[in-house]
Design a protein around this motif. Structure first.
Motif, mmCIF file in Angstrom:
data_model
loop_
_atom_site.group_PDB
_atom_site.id
_atom_site.type_symbol
_atom_site.label_atom_id
_atom_site.label_comp_id
_atom_site.label_asym_id
_atom_site.label_seq_id
_atom_site.Cartn_x
_atom_site.Cartn_y
_atom_site.Cartn_z
ATOM 1 N N SER A 87 10.188 25.540 19.760
ATOM 2 C CA SER A 87 11.462 24.874 19.490
ATOM 3 C C SER A 87 11.443 24.229 18.112
ATOM 4 O O SER A 87 12.446 24.160 17.435
ATOM 5 C CB SER A 87 11.750 23.824 20.565
ATOM 6 N N ARG A 88 10.256 23.759 17.677
ATOM 7 C CA ARG A 88 10.172 23.177 16.332
ATOM 8 C C ARG A 88 10.408 24.248 15.270
ATOM 9 O O ARG A 88 11.058 24.014 14.265
ATOM 10 C CB ARG A 88 8.798 22.561 16.109
ATOM 11 N N ARG A 89 9.826 25.420 15.525
ATOM 12 C CA ARG A 89 10.000 26.486 14.532
ATOM 13 C C ARG A 89 11.468 26.843 14.373
ATOM 14 O O ARG A 89 11.920 27.202 13.305
ATOM 15 C CB ARG A 89 9.206 27.723 14.944
ATOM 16 N N ALA A 91 13.925 24.740 14.981
ATOM 17 C CA ALA A 91 14.718 23.511 14.983
ATOM 18 C C ALA A 91 15.818 23.534 13.942
ATOM 19 O O ALA A 91 16.897 23.011 14.159
ATOM 20 C CB ALA A 91 13.817 22.325 14.740
ATOM 21 N N LEU A 92 15.548 24.125 12.811
ATOM 22 C CA LEU A 92 16.536 24.091 11.748
ATOM 23 C C LEU A 92 17.497 25.277 11.820
ATOM 24 O O LEU A 92 18.264 25.521 10.928
ATOM 25 C CB LEU A 92 15.850 24.037 10.384
ATOM 26 N N ARG A 93 17.414 26.006 12.895
ATOM 27 C CA ARG A 93 18.400 27.059 13.113
ATOM 28 C C ARG A 93 19.228 26.682 14.335
ATOM 29 O O ARG A 93 18.876 25.807 15.093
ATOM 30 C CB ARG A 93 17.715 28.396 13.393
ATOM 31 N N ASN A 94 20.301 27.382 14.509
ATOM 32 C CA ASN A 94 21.062 27.157 15.737
ATOM 33 C C ASN A 94 20.281 27.692 16.924
ATOM 34 O O ASN A 94 19.449 28.576 16.788
ATOM 35 C CB ASN A 94 22.400 27.893 15.655
ATOM 36 N N HIS A 95 20.553 27.144 18.086
ATOM 37 C CA HIS A 95 19.886 27.643 19.284
ATOM 38 C C HIS A 95 20.217 29.117 19.495
ATOM 39 O O HIS A 95 21.321 29.556 19.212
ATOM 40 C CB HIS A 95 20.349 26.852 20.501
#
Lengths: 187, 790
Positions: A87-89, A91-95
């Motif tokens: 999820s961290r990887r 994190a900066l993208r949309n789900h």
């Protein structure tokens, strides 16, 4: 699987007994996959994460750092960390979009099928609206059939903290499920 | 709060979720891969031996030779990044902070190099030395954008620095000591004990034998904005490190300047507009003049021949000999070398003269700089720094450029012929106003009050890195980020900027920053009735933004729910106690977004700064706007209700109220400026049955506090509750500005006990926990410290 069974299997796994390792895989692949799926909502990602758990287990056996007891909690703890890292990887993208299940149940009408899909979507939405730790406790306790002690072991919390987290999560879910507060006149 | 609930609806939810999991597709494939990787022979676990011998000895020898070279070679800071080393991520392996383990909390890492306090070029012009709240940093002027090096032995808050003219010594002023370094090798060269003396200016005499410090010997608080009660100049012998002279300069806000040869001290008194020249040799005033305006900045030229000062609308340069030789008592009667009105729009706070005395640069509070020829009528150059006010300014040693360092920590060198930026470094920060950590703990945000920028720290990066989100679309005189929030899905930042339109009117803008694309989009201006906007925000679990505004025109709290399409979905007006005045200090949303607590002033007061004659804390339902309760604060009659802080526990069923219980009403403004109040307490209110009781009552309840309370002899300025707090056991972090500490408390509401778990030093303005409870972030003085348990 009882703890005795688990300990026996683990002893054999440490000796790289293929039958024991196959049993461990068959016993835990499904629960670990479901646990991952509840987090990531994506079949392929959930399966990849599950496979990684077993790779880690094998690596741990080879390096001598694999557990000698509480295998289930150990496997779920590894899965938990892999999911957090994943999820961290992202994190900066949309789900990533949740998998949409094909409407294949012919016993149901189209309306019923759509209604079911909406219910499931709402259920997922409610689960993911919880705070991360609360969601984690709910998934482990009620969707992965973990005991309080096992959940505490996975999350590295005390049993008391798990209880409190569970209480809070259930209260929040109930609040979301029940109608809104009554409206009265403004003051 | 201990009420047992029936969870039948939740069971149905779980069944739906379990039924929704599709069958795995690749189990057989993964099983085959797993079993294929099982070794056929049992693995023996052996530990690798560390290599040691000739190679290690050779490395040690090389290190010794290198050390020897360093000690005899003139020091120039490295122009490249330090060599990469195998390092463990500072957040690796941390576990949740709970009441059971909170005593073991430790500092994991410090983010940022602190706020810039001063900067000087070394006399040889090779090094730019920057003093910050975390130490002294050395930049290679030839490669300004490279990472600076921390001067060994300098790591703590430095107020100012000075090089000796001969380039032999570097001095750095700390709270109780002045440290000295050899400016050739940058090795420690002694120190001068100063007791509690907050030095703002430091200078060597021309021969390097004397060190002069100007600063505050007595003050009622730590804020830099507070006036000094006892301003002094002190002179030390750099050889014996003994104090030679103390010159008392009075009290209040003063501008001061020390002549480059260390012979003269110029001071201005803002109270009566006087400017005085002191002999630092005798301690006597040698000349004193009256002026007609408040002086904002003052400086000698590097050759000591000229003295420049700025007032709100005028900048003036005098010949120092003319000042010393005139018989005039008023500055108006001394012919200046240069006098310009409306030099820059707004107050000009900084002025410097080039080393050859031919040019002058001044900066105003809006980040604009102009360069003039001292003998010319027209400006040579205008520079719009744009992002923040200028904190430090100087001409470059080769006279071809101008150095500016903003309060935000942006270092820039400009070509004074063309105005082009030559080089820059984003090495520093400014005091962080608010710190929030994303739900997945992947990033942390902070903002500086006056730089219009958000700082986004990537907590997963190695090393943890900072990105500055500076919205270039805002092109106005003054802007400030007033609040920032992270959406629950970690996909967006919502922030509100306030900026000036015309002379007075300020309108806020609501912005959305898309973390995936880096795009900023405005949601439009927020036309509230408030001139001084300090909104609070919270997200409902469904990503719906709620904003709280205080509209002074309506005398009420207003909750709005703006949407991305610029429509205001909901507007609810809360509490109109007198349509005159509401408190601007305390309000909080409950974590579940269902409750709003606010401190309301219930009696009319004409001055927004005076105080609240009688205030109270009220709690509303945010969905209906209904007033649910008024808290009984149990404060003394003369208590400063205005100065209250509110926070909810993670379950939203306990409200924590932090109040000052004694105080001087006349000092309300000063208290808002962080003068601690003599006594304070934290009280706890049980809200678990509030809705039910409120429904049964005819009016709002008056809620009594629980017996458990925390009492203090000084005011805690910031409070955070761990998200892992249990319904009865709260883990609370209290930041204390005066002592610069943060304390962790365990509060057992059932047993009625409070236990101090730990006190963390050297931190204490803002404090927050990460949503997963594994990190405690404290901020202040331009850095963020992350605390946790491994």
């Amino acid at each position: 699987m009882t703890l005795d069974d688990e300990s026996s299997l683990l002893r054999r796994a440490h000796q790289f007994d293929p039958a024991a390792l196959a049993t461990i895989f068959d016993t835990f692949y499904g629960p670990l996959y479901r646990y991952a799926y509840h987090h990531v909502g994506h079949v392929e990602t959930a399966e990849d994460l599950t496979a990684q758990v077993f790779q880690r287990f094998l690596t741990a056996l080879k390096s001598g750092s694999a557990p000698t007891r509480y295998l289930k909690a150990w496997l779920f703890r590894v899965a938990y960390h892999l999911i957090v890292d994943d999820s961290r990887r992202f994190a900066l993208r949309n789900h990533q979009p949740l998998d949409i299940q094909p409407l294949t149940d012919t016993a149901l009408s189209l309306d019923e099928t759509v209604q079911n899909a909406l219910l499931i979507e709402r259920a997922r939405h409610l689960l993911h609206s919880l705070a991360p730790q609360q969601r984690e406790v709910i998934i482990l306790r009620f969707l992965s059939d973990m005991s309080l002690e096992e959940t505490a072991d996975v999350l590295q919390m005390t049993v008391g903290a798990v209880k409190a987290m569970q209480h809070r999560a259930l209260t929040n879910l109930r609040r979301k499920l029940l109608p809104e507060f009554e409206t009265t006149e403004d003051i | 709060m201990n009420e047992n609930h029936a969870f039948e609806p939740v069971e149905g939810l779980m069944a739906q979720l379990n039924a929704a999991v599709p069958e795995p597709q690749r189990e057989a494939e993964h099983r085959a891969t797993f079993l294929a990787n099982v070794p056929s022979v049992r693995v023996t676990h052996t530990r690798k031996a560390r290599p040691f011998g000739l190679l290690t000895a050779a490395a040690a020898g090389c290190a010794l030779i290198l050390f020897g070279l360093l000690t005899i070679t003139r020091y120039v800071p490295s122009s490249s990044l330090p060599s990469a080393q195998e390092a463990t991520h500072p957040l690796a392996g941390i576990v949740p902070i709970t009441v059971e383990n909170a005593a073991q909390i430790e500092l994991l890492t410090t983010l940022g190099r602190g706020a810039v306090r001063a900067a000087e070029y070394s006399p040889d012009g090779l090094t730019l030395t920057v003093a910050t709240t975390t130490g002294i940093y050395l930049h290679n002027v030839a490669n300004l954008s490279a990472e600076p090096e921390l001067l060994q032995g300098s790591a703590s808050t430095v107020s100012t620095i000075a090089y000796s003219a001969d380039g032999e010594l570097l001095a750095g002023a700390y709270s109780n000591v002045i440290r000295l370094w050899d400016a050739q090798t940058y090795e420690s060269s002694g120190q001068i004990e100063t007791d509690a003396f907050e030095i703002s200016k430091l200078s060597f005499s021309a021969d390097g034998q004397r060190l002069i410090g100007v600063g505050c010997a007595e003050k009622q608080g730590s804020s830099l904005a507070l006036p000094c009660d006892q301003l002094q100049a002190r002179v030390w012998d750099t050889n014996t490190e003994n104090e030679i002279r103390v010159i008392s300069l009075g009290e209040g806000y003063q501008s001061t300047a020390i002549s480059p040869d260390g012979s003269l001290l110029a001071t201005t008194d803002r109270a009566n507009f006087t400017i005085a020249l002191y002999s630092l040799e005798t301690g006597e005033i040698v000349k004193q003049f009256t002026d007609r305006d408040d002086i904002y900045g003052m400086n000698f030229s590097p050759n000591g021949d000229q003295l420049a000062h700025t007032t709100f609308s005028q900048i003036t340069v005098w010949d120092v000999d003319d000042l010393l030789n005139t018989n005039a008592q008023e500055l108006d009667n001394v012919p200046p070398t240069l006098q310009r009105s409306n030099f820059l729009s707004g107050a000009t706070h900084g002025v410097v003269i080039s080393r050859d005395g031919g040019r002058l640069a001044a900066a105003n509070y809006s980040g604009k700089v102009k360069v003039w020829g001292v003998a010319a009528d027209d400006p040579l150059l205008s520079i719009d720094i744009g992002v923040s006010q200028v904190a430090v300014m100087d001409f470059t040693p080769d006279e071809s450029g101008l150095l500016t360092i903003t309060y935000r920590g942006l270092i820039q060198q400009w070509d004074t012929a063309t105005g082009a930026e030559i080089s820059r470094s984003e090495a520093y920060g400014q005091p962080a106003n608010l710190v929030q950590i994303a739900n997945n703990r992947s990033f942390l945000t902070e903002y500086g009050l006056y730089d219009g920028a958000l700082h986004l720290w990537d907590l997963n990066a190695e090393p943890i890195s900072r990105q500055i989100l500076d919205n270039a679309k805002i092109d106005l005189d003054l802007r400030a980020v007033r609040t920032v929030g992270i959406t629950p899905d970690n996909a967006h930042l919502i922030y509100i900027t306030e900026f000036k339109v015309g002379d007075n009117r300020r309108l806020p803008d609501i912005w959305v920053h898309y973390l995936e694309t880096g795009e900023d989009r405005t949601m439009g201006q927020w036309r509230s009735g408030s001139r001084h906007l300090d909104p609070r925000q919270i997200f409902e679990p469904e990503n719906v933004l709620m904003l709280l505004d205080m509209t002074w025109s309506e005398g009420a709290f207003v909750v709005r729910k703006p949407l991305l399409d610029r429509q205001i979905r909901t507007k609810l007006v809360f509490g109109k106690p007198n349509s005159q005045y509401i408190s601007s200090i305390a309000y909080a949303f409950s974590p579940d977004a269902h409750l709003l607590a606010g401190n309301v002033c219930t009696k009319e007061d004409n001055s927004i700064y005076a105080n609240c004659p009688d205030g109270e804390v009220r709690v509303w339902n945010t969905q209906t706007g209904r007033l649910l309760t008024i808290l009984d604060l149990e404060t003394a009659e003369d208590a400063l209700d205005l100065n209250t802080e509110l926070a909810f526990n993670p379950d939203s069923d306990i409200l924590v109220v932090n109040t000052c219980t004694e105080g001087n009403r006349a000092n309300a403004l000063a208290i808002a400026s962080y003068i601690p109040c003599p006594k304070g307490k934290v009280q706890f209110y049980d809200l678990s049955t509030l809705e039910t009781q409120s429904n049964q009552a005819s009016g709002p309840l008056v809620l009594q506090p629980l017996p458990t309370k925390l009492e203090f002899t000084d005011y805690r300025i910031n409070l955070a509750i761990s998200p892992l707090s249990t319904p009865d056991n709260l883990l609370i972090a209290l930041a204390q500005t005066r002592e610069n500490t943060t304390q962790l408390w365990k509060v057992d509401l059932q047993a009625g006990t409070t236990d101090l778990m730990n006190t963390i030093a050297d931190t204490g303005e803002n404090v927050t926990f990460s949503p997963d409870g594994t990190l405690l972030a404290t901020s202040g003085e331009g850095t963020i410290k992350l605390w946790g348990i491994r």
